[in-house]
Design an enzyme around this catalytic site. Structure first.
Site, PDB file in Angstrom:
ATOM      1  N   HIS A  28       0.833  -1.209   0.000  1.00  0.00           N
ATOM      2  CA  HIS A  28       0.000   0.000   0.000  1.00  0.00           C
ATOM      3  C   HIS A  28       0.871   1.264   0.000  1.00  0.00           C
ATOM      4  CE1 HIS A  28      -3.688   2.308   1.255  1.00  0.00           C
ATOM      5  NE2 HIS A  28      -2.760   3.129   1.710  1.00  0.00           N
ATOM      6  N   GLU A  29       1.783   1.325   0.965  1.00  0.00           N
ATOM      7  CA  GLU A  29       2.622   2.527   1.063  1.00  0.00           C
ATOM      8  C   GLU A  29       3.553   2.650  -0.146  1.00  0.00           C
ATOM      9  OE1 GLU A  29       1.678   4.658   3.024  1.00  0.00           O
ATOM     10  OE2 GLU A  29       0.456   3.364   4.304  1.00  0.00           O
TER      11      GLU A  29
ATOM     12  N   HIS B 171       1.765   4.396  -2.926  1.00  0.00           N
ATOM     13  CA  HIS B 171       1.878   5.855  -2.782  1.00  0.00           C
ATOM     14  C   HIS B 171       3.262   6.324  -3.240  1.00  0.00           C
ATOM     15  CE1 HIS B 171      -1.835   6.800  -0.791  1.00  0.00           C
ATOM     16  NE2 HIS B 171      -1.585   6.078   0.294  1.00  0.00           N
TER      17      HIS B 171
ATOM     18  N   HIS C  61       3.641   6.658  -6.875  1.00  0.00           N
ATOM     19  CA  HIS C  61       2.966   7.880  -7.342  1.00  0.00           C
ATOM     20  C   HIS C  61       3.924   9.073  -7.250  1.00  0.00           C
ATOM     21  CE1 HIS C  61      -1.310   9.885  -7.395  1.00  0.00           C
ATOM     22  NE2 HIS C  61      -0.656  10.058  -8.506  1.00  0.00           N
TER      23      HIS C  61
END
Length: 672
Positions: free
Chosen positions: A465-466, A469, A472
């Site tokens: 999940h992290e 990010h 991105h």
């Protein structure tokens, strides 16, 4: 000489952590604010007619060094804080708020921005430039540029109060979390808990110079206890301690602070011409309005509630077999784990040896290589703020792309949870593409003298999940820093993170890295199958939990007036009743430690986790239909990642997927 105001003499001008002293911060902030104000003055006093270049673009590039130092300081305040840093934060926050208010309420500057905005047709702007112009103009209007002098002063004071009080909220939660620990001296009280976890508790006790074992409210300590401990009374005691964080009437209580924060937000919204704070926030989100958010959350609630009720009934029958007639929330994790074991013969502890942290990290790095051509090389010559931190140089097809800091283990000075952040944004200026410095911070179990850090499957998905990010941020390829990386609409920001979690459940990918740390044995097919089957285990319960947080958040930010005659606890109970699956306990409340909305940026935005789940389910469905490593689709997805906030998120999504996201994709994934 202040190290923070010099050009950093480090590889890639990275943060010179080893040379920074706490006393450097305050003078650096003051000096860099002056420097940034001089840049603004130069824009305002430019005798030439206002143009896109000399106003909008000049403003976008201003204050770069101040941003870098702010990022360094506030990231440390979350990841490696101390009483001294928290004290500096209390001094610095109002100064920074005043500085940003000064800019956003600079009439001469806004006059120039408005002139360029009103004459935008005469400029031949590309899509990104037009977005920058619109966002700049809107940003000033939303910061009070059209208010009269008296109201501008009011807004400035409100902003300053909000900044200090939200900081105080977070400090109270951290202090309240750290204030509690449970010292256990009889090993029978740890019955049911796996030995590896018991070893952690023993290490914690040793660090405190105590005999026996110590359990804390830090997640890697608290969650396993609630999941495995057979001693119901101790589970209850820990759950009560956790539920009382900043809700015990003591020094770190946040109840009054919540009311003060919400009243300030309401005042701010009204001053700017909005009915409430949710209206103000949602104008700038994909969802657009509170009505749409409430409809979205309630539609999901209607569909998920029957599944959740059925799940809880299953748990209650298990508890009944143990003689428990009145199952409580503190029994949930324990019986959910029992049920999971019964259904899938799968528990976290037997999976953990297959997920040593280094292998999971290698897997996520490898996935980024396969999809986007990225490689990761550890650098030992780049300064770090703690010995646990590692720094990687990221390259794309051999060309430098980014720095990535990873910080995985809990410490006293680190807040709970996991997050991605950046030390430096990406942007292009004077023919140079200035690359970003990105950081992932987690709280995984530390290695012991006998075992490496072994992750639960949930922690595996947390890392993915992290890292979503982080991708991105690392893939960013925009002209302006304010539109770069994760600078997107808030309800779009969770798409890349939640999207990447899907790979953890794909057998062909799992087999490449889920290998026993001692024997090298690949996770057996039947266990992989069970991970797949268990993907939606307790999905109804988890959905209701998230919807409860989302609805509570939206109600706080649309109905603040009700808090004049109600306690925080009464308000919370009223607006989580529809999603609550267990009786409320009068001694506990989650709002006083709900940092996402009272300290972080999720005010009137918590719904975005579920909103983004619709996006990520729909996006991954596209990959599933065409191959999870499909290079053409990966290339289209890379465009979405690298575009940051340069385009409307729905347009970006449609360009990638060919259509708007469908709620059915999420419902199909969640409930079949």
């Amino acid at each position: 000489m202040n190290i923070l105001t010099e050009k950093f003499n480090t590889p890639y001008h990275s943060a010179p952590f080893s040379d920074i002293k706490n006393e450097d911060y305050l003078p650096a902030f003051k000096e860099l604010i002056q420097k940034s104000e001089a840049e603004i003055d130069a824009i305002v006093n430019n005798p030439e007619a206002p143009t896109f270049e000399n106003v909008i673009e000049a403003l976008a590039y201003s204050g770069e060094q101040l941003d870098v130092v702010s990022n360094i300081f506030f990231n440390l305040n979350s990841a490696e804080t101390s009483d001294e840093i928290q004290q500096i934060a209390q001094e610095v926050s109002p100064i920074l708020t005043e500085y940003s208010s000064k800019i956003s309420q600079n009439e001469a500057l806004f006059k120039k921005i408005k002139k360029v905005y009103d004459e935008k047709e005469k400029y031949n702007l590309n899509e990104e430039q037009e977005m920058l112009l619109n966002e700049t103009y809107k940003g000033f209007v939303r910061s009070g540029a059209l208010l009269n002098e008296e109201d501008k002063e009011k807004l400035k004071k409100i902003s300053m109060d909000l900044s200090l009080k939200s900081l105080q909220f977070g400090q109270n939660v951290l202090a309240s979390t750290n204030a509690y620990f449970k010292h256990i001296t009889h090993k029978e009280d740890l019955a049911g808990i796996p030995e590896a976890i018991i070893d952690q508790y023993a290490e914690e006790a040793k660090e405190r110079n105590l005999e026996g074992w110590v359990v804390t409210l830090q997640y890697p300590s608290y969650i396993p206890f609630m999941t495995y401990a057979e001693n119901r009374e101790l589970r209850k005691e820990l759950a009560l301690a956790n539920g009382k964080k900043s809700f015990d009437g003591g020094e770190f209580d946040n109840q009054n602070l919540i009311k003060e924060l919400l009243n300030l937000k309401q005042q701010k919204a009204e001053l700017l011409g909005y009915k409430n704070y949710a209206d103000f926030v949602l104008e700038e989100r994909m969802a657009k309005s509170p009505v749409k958010v409430f409809d979205f959350l309630n539609e999901l609630l209607t569909k998920a509630k029957p599944y959740a009720d059925k799940e809880i009934e299953e748990l209650k029958s298990l508890a009944k077999a143990d003689g428990i007639e009145d199952m409580q929330s503190y029994d949930h994790a324990y019986y959910a784990e029992k049920l999971r074991k019964a259904k899938f013969d799968l528990n976290d502890e037997e999976l953990k040896p297959y997920f040593p942290l280094n292998q999971v990290q290698d897997a996520v790095f490898g996935l980024a290589g396969k999809l986007f051509g990225l490689t990761f090389e550890e650098r030992n010559d780049i300064p770090k703020y703690h010995e646990d931190v590692k720094v990687y140089e990221v390259k794309e097809n051999g060309t430098y792309k980014s720095l990535l800091y990873v910080d995985y283990f809990p410490r006293k000075g680190k807040r709970a949870g996991a997050w991605m952040t950046s030390y430096k944004n990406q942007y292009k200026q004077n023919g140079e593409n200035s690359r970003p410095h990105i950081s992932i911070v987690c709280n995984f179990s530390k290695p012991t003298k006998d075992t490496p850090s072994l992750l639960t499957f949930q922690e595996v998905t947390t890392l993915f999940h992290e890292f979503g990010h982080a991708l991105h941020g690392m893939m960013a390829d925009t002209q302006y820093p304010t539109l770069s990386g994760t600078s997107v609409k808030w309800d779009f920001v969770e798409l890349p993170s939640q999207f990447l979690e899907n790979f953890c459940y794909e057998p062909e990918f799992l087999k490449t890295f889920a290998k026993h740390y001692k024997t090298g044995e690949v996770l057996p097919d039947e266990k992989i199958e069970k991970i797949e089957q268990s993907k939606n285990f307790m999905e109804g319960y988890q959905t209701l939990r998230q919807l409860g947080f989302g609805l509570l958040d939206m109600n706080y930010h649309t109905k603040v007036g009700e808090l004049e005659n109600e306690s925080v606890k009464e308000f919370e109970d009223k607006y989580t009743k529809a999603t609550s699956l267990y009786p409320s306990n009068s001694e506990t409340a989650m709002s006083p430690s709900f940092s996402h909305i009272f300290q972080g940026g999720y005010s009137a935005g918590y719904y975005s986790y579920k909103w983004a789940e619709v996006l990520d389910a729909d996006a991954f469905q596209y990959f599933k239909e065409n191959g999870i490593f499909n290079p053409e689709i990966a290339a289209k997805y890379k465009v979405l990642l690298s575009s940051g906030g340069t385009k409307d998120p729905m347009e970006l999504y449609k360009a990638f997927r060919g259509s708007e996201p469908k709620v059915e994709s999420l419902l199909k994934r969640a409930f079949g």
